[in-house]
Structure formats: structure tokens, C-alpha cells
Design a protein around this motif. Structure first.
Motif, PDB file in Angstrom:
ATOM      1  N   ALA A  96     -74.780 -66.901 117.620  1.00  0.00           N
ATOM      2  CA  ALA A  96     -73.523 -67.571 117.291  1.00  0.00           C
ATOM      3  C   ALA A  96     -73.785 -68.943 116.685  1.00  0.00           C
ATOM      4  O   ALA A  96     -74.570 -69.725 117.212  1.00  0.00           O
ATOM      5  CB  ALA A  96     -72.669 -67.705 118.555  1.00  0.00           C
ATOM      6  N   ILE A  97     -73.118 -69.212 115.576  1.00  0.00           N
ATOM      7  CA  ILE A  97     -73.250 -70.499 114.885  1.00  0.00           C
ATOM      8  C   ILE A  97     -71.907 -71.219 114.890  1.00  0.00           C
ATOM      9  O   ILE A  97     -70.894 -70.658 114.477  1.00  0.00           O
ATOM     10  CB  ILE A  97     -73.730 -70.283 113.432  1.00  0.00           C
ATOM     11  CG1 ILE A  97     -75.175 -69.764 113.422  1.00  0.00           C
ATOM     12  CG2 ILE A  97     -73.616 -71.558 112.625  1.00  0.00           C
ATOM     13  CD1 ILE A  97     -76.203 -70.715 113.985  1.00  0.00           C
ATOM     14  N   ASP A  98     -71.916 -72.448 115.361  1.00  0.00           N
ATOM     15  CA  ASP A  98     -70.726 -73.299 115.364  1.00  0.00           C
ATOM     16  C   ASP A  98     -70.733 -74.139 114.090  1.00  0.00           C
ATOM     17  O   ASP A  98     -71.498 -75.086 113.963  1.00  0.00           O
ATOM     18  CB  ASP A  98     -70.728 -74.196 116.609  1.00  0.00           C
ATOM     19  CG  ASP A  98     -69.538 -75.133 116.656  1.00  0.00           C
ATOM     20  OD1 ASP A  98     -68.653 -75.034 115.763  1.00  0.00           O
ATOM     21  OD2 ASP A  98     -69.481 -75.958 117.571  1.00  0.00           O
ATOM     22  N   ARG A  99     -69.881 -73.778 113.134  1.00  0.00           N
ATOM     23  CA  ARG A  99     -69.887 -74.466 111.838  1.00  0.00           C
ATOM     24  C   ARG A  99     -69.343 -75.882 111.919  1.00  0.00           C
ATOM     25  O   ARG A  99     -69.537 -76.665 111.002  1.00  0.00           O
ATOM     26  CB  ARG A  99     -69.088 -73.655 110.822  1.00  0.00           C
ATOM     27  CG  ARG A  99     -69.771 -72.323 110.533  1.00  0.00           C
ATOM     28  CD  ARG A  99     -69.148 -71.592 109.386  1.00  0.00           C
ATOM     29  NE  ARG A  99     -69.853 -70.327 109.176  1.00  0.00           N
ATOM     30  CZ  ARG A  99     -69.538 -69.469 108.242  1.00  0.00           C
ATOM     31  NH1 ARG A  99     -68.547 -69.722 107.432  1.00  0.00           N
ATOM     32  NH2 ARG A  99     -70.205 -68.354 108.114  1.00  0.00           N
ATOM     33  N   SER A 100     -68.672 -76.202 113.031  1.00  0.00           N
ATOM     34  CA  SER A 100     -68.147 -77.566 113.181  1.00  0.00           C
ATOM     35  C   SER A 100     -69.153 -78.493 113.876  1.00  0.00           C
ATOM     36  O   SER A 100     -68.916 -79.681 114.028  1.00  0.00           O
ATOM     37  CB  SER A 100     -66.841 -77.537 113.989  1.00  0.00           C
ATOM     38  OG  SER A 100     -67.093 -77.093 115.313  1.00  0.00           O
ATOM     39  N   SER A 101     -70.291 -77.940 114.288  1.00  0.00           N
ATOM     40  CA  SER A 101     -71.303 -78.744 114.976  1.00  0.00           C
ATOM     41  C   SER A 101     -71.865 -79.823 114.058  1.00  0.00           C
ATOM     42  O   SER A 101     -72.146 -79.566 112.884  1.00  0.00           O
ATOM     43  CB  SER A 101     -72.444 -77.844 115.458  1.00  0.00           C
ATOM     44  OG  SER A 101     -73.552 -78.614 115.864  1.00  0.00           O
ATOM     45  N   PRO A 102     -72.057 -81.037 114.599  1.00  0.00           N
ATOM     46  CA  PRO A 102     -72.641 -82.108 113.782  1.00  0.00           C
ATOM     47  C   PRO A 102     -74.078 -81.802 113.352  1.00  0.00           C
ATOM     48  O   PRO A 102     -74.586 -82.395 112.398  1.00  0.00           O
ATOM     49  CB  PRO A 102     -72.580 -83.334 114.699  1.00  0.00           C
ATOM     50  CG  PRO A 102     -72.426 -82.800 116.081  1.00  0.00           C
ATOM     51  CD  PRO A 102     -71.710 -81.486 115.947  1.00  0.00           C
ATOM     52  N   ASN A 103     -74.737 -80.894 114.053  1.00  0.00           N
ATOM     53  CA  ASN A 103     -76.116 -80.528 113.701  1.00  0.00           C
ATOM     54  C   ASN A 103     -76.171 -79.571 112.515  1.00  0.00           C
ATOM     55  O   ASN A 103     -77.231 -79.374 111.933  1.00  0.00           O
ATOM     56  CB  ASN A 103     -76.834 -79.890 114.887  1.00  0.00           C
ATOM     57  CG  ASN A 103     -77.071 -80.870 116.010  1.00  0.00           C
ATOM     58  OD1 ASN A 103     -77.228 -82.068 115.766  1.00  0.00           O
ATOM     59  ND2 ASN A 103     -77.078 -80.385 117.233  1.00  0.00           N
ATOM     60  N   GLY A 104     -75.030 -78.949 112.193  1.00  0.00           N
ATOM     61  CA  GLY A 104     -75.000 -77.985 111.104  1.00  0.00           C
ATOM     62  C   GLY A 104     -75.763 -76.709 111.455  1.00  0.00           C
ATOM     63  O   GLY A 104     -76.398 -76.607 112.504  1.00  0.00           O
ATOM     64  N   VAL A 105     -75.682 -75.745 110.558  1.00  0.00           N
ATOM     65  CA  VAL A 105     -76.347 -74.458 110.773  1.00  0.00           C
ATOM     66  C   VAL A 105     -77.859 -74.640 110.853  1.00  0.00           C
ATOM     67  O   VAL A 105     -78.533 -74.058 111.706  1.00  0.00           O
ATOM     68  CB  VAL A 105     -75.977 -73.463 109.646  1.00  0.00           C
ATOM     69  CG1 VAL A 105     -76.779 -72.172 109.790  1.00  0.00           C
ATOM     70  CG2 VAL A 105     -74.484 -73.166 109.659  1.00  0.00           C
TER      71      VAL A 105
END
Length: 196
Positions: A96-105
Motif C-alpha cells: 500500500a502506498i499513501d500518495r499524500s505522504s510527505p515521503n512520497g512513493v
């Protein structure tokens, strides 16, 4: 002509096999496809598959996974991993990838590679089955930052071959190395040449 299968080193992430391996190998035998090249002795690997122009690519990829007992992972948006569907997606190897994460994909996948002893991530760098002028570069930065090799895998529908090319390390200019990797693949071998 019978299909030969490359030896898979113990370091490579693998599944138990059994019936699924038999089924995958049977699919290759019946379809007449061949596997060309050797598989690298690497516990962590970023596999890029091209040309990606058709839904048939998924079936070829699934047959490879089953025939070689490969434990592969793929990326998906985090919304797909909620509820009962989430369990199934993870079972298939989804991350699962959180596209809103500040770390990015890229940051999330580098962290994922750092946390695991073994991980084989499969990506279609075109990002779509439609014709694109540019590949997505994220896989290059994942490989560079995580310091893992890239394995280019070519789906050659013209000759019914899956070709495992030599691995490469992304350690210099991303643009020039991406151009070099792209040159491995050609439109004439795609299922739909007009889309590559």
C-alpha cells in the motif's frame, strides 16, 4: 520445443510452489513461450517489465511468477488495501502506498526495502498500456536511493519469449541511465507495437 526454466538462486524471494508451479510451467509448455537469460542472485530487486501495451502482459507475468515460484510485490494506492480486499491484495504481494505522504512513493519504497531482508518489486515503467513519450522515473530513484539492482524483463510477443536482461545499478545520471535502459526494449516486440 520444450521450455527450459532458469535456476532461481536461494537468495531470491520465493513461494512454496507445488501446484501453482506446475500450472505456470504447463502454461508455458502449452503456449510455446520461452524464458531466456538467467535470474540474478539478489535478495532485493526492482524488476521493470516492458513493453506494457496489453492486458496479456499480466497473464504472461502471472505465468512467470507461478512457473518460477517467485514471491513478487507490486504497488497499489492505499485505498485498495482497506477492508476484506486489503487482505487479498497483501496476499497477492501488494504494498500500500499513501500518495499524500510527505515521503512520497520513492521514500516509502526505500523504507520498505530497508525493512525487509528480501523484496522483489515489479513495476511497468510506462505506467499505462497506452503510448507514452516518457517513462515514469520513480523506479530509478527507488533503485538509486535503496541501492538495489534493476532487472529489465522484456515481453517479446513477436518471438514468444520472456527475456531476463543483465541487472544494472543506478548510480549516476538518472536521465542517461534511463535512456540506456529504455534502449533495451523495442516496439516491434510488444503485443501492440503502436502503443510503445
Amino acid at each position: 520445443m520444450s521450455t527450459s526454466f532458469p535456476d532461481i538462486p536461494e537468495s531470491v524471494p520465493q513461494t512454496d510452489g507445488g501446484f501453482t508451479q506446475w500450472l505456470g510451467r504447463k502454461a508455458f509448455s502449452i503456449s510455446g513461450w520461452q524464458l531466456v537469460g538467467s535470474f540474478p542472485d539478489e535478495p532485493k530487486l526492482l524488476v521493470i517489465v516492458a513493453p506494457h501495451t496489453s492486458n496479456w502482459d499480466f497473464l504472461v507475468g502471472l505465468a512467470i511468477k507461478m512457473a518460477l515460484n517467485l514471491n513478487v510485490s507490486f504497488l497499489g494506492k492505499d485505498a485498495l488495501f482497506k477492508g476484506p480486499l486489503g487482505w487479498w491484495m497483501r496476499k497477492l504481494g501488494g504494498i500500500a502506498i499513501d500518495r499524500s505522504s510527505p515521503n512520497g512513493v520513492v521514500g516509502q519504497m526505500v523504507a520498505e526495502f530497508e525493512q525487509r531482508e528480501k523484496l522483489m518489486l515489479v513495476i511497468a515503467p510506462e505506467g499505462t498500456r497506452k503510448k507514452v513519450d516518457e517513462w515514469k522515473k520513480g523506479f530509478m530513484f527507488i533503485a538509486k536511493d535503496a541501492q538495489i539492482p534493476v532487472l529489465p524483463v522484456e515481453f517479446d510477443f513477436k518471438h514468444k519469449r520472456v527475456v531476463f536482461h543483465p541487472t544494472c545499478r543506478i548510480d549516476g545520471d538518472v536521465e542517461s541511465q534511463l535512456k540506456s535502459i529504455k534502449s533495451i526494449f523495442s516496439a516491434e516486440k510488444a503485443k501492440r507495437p503502436d502503443c510503445f
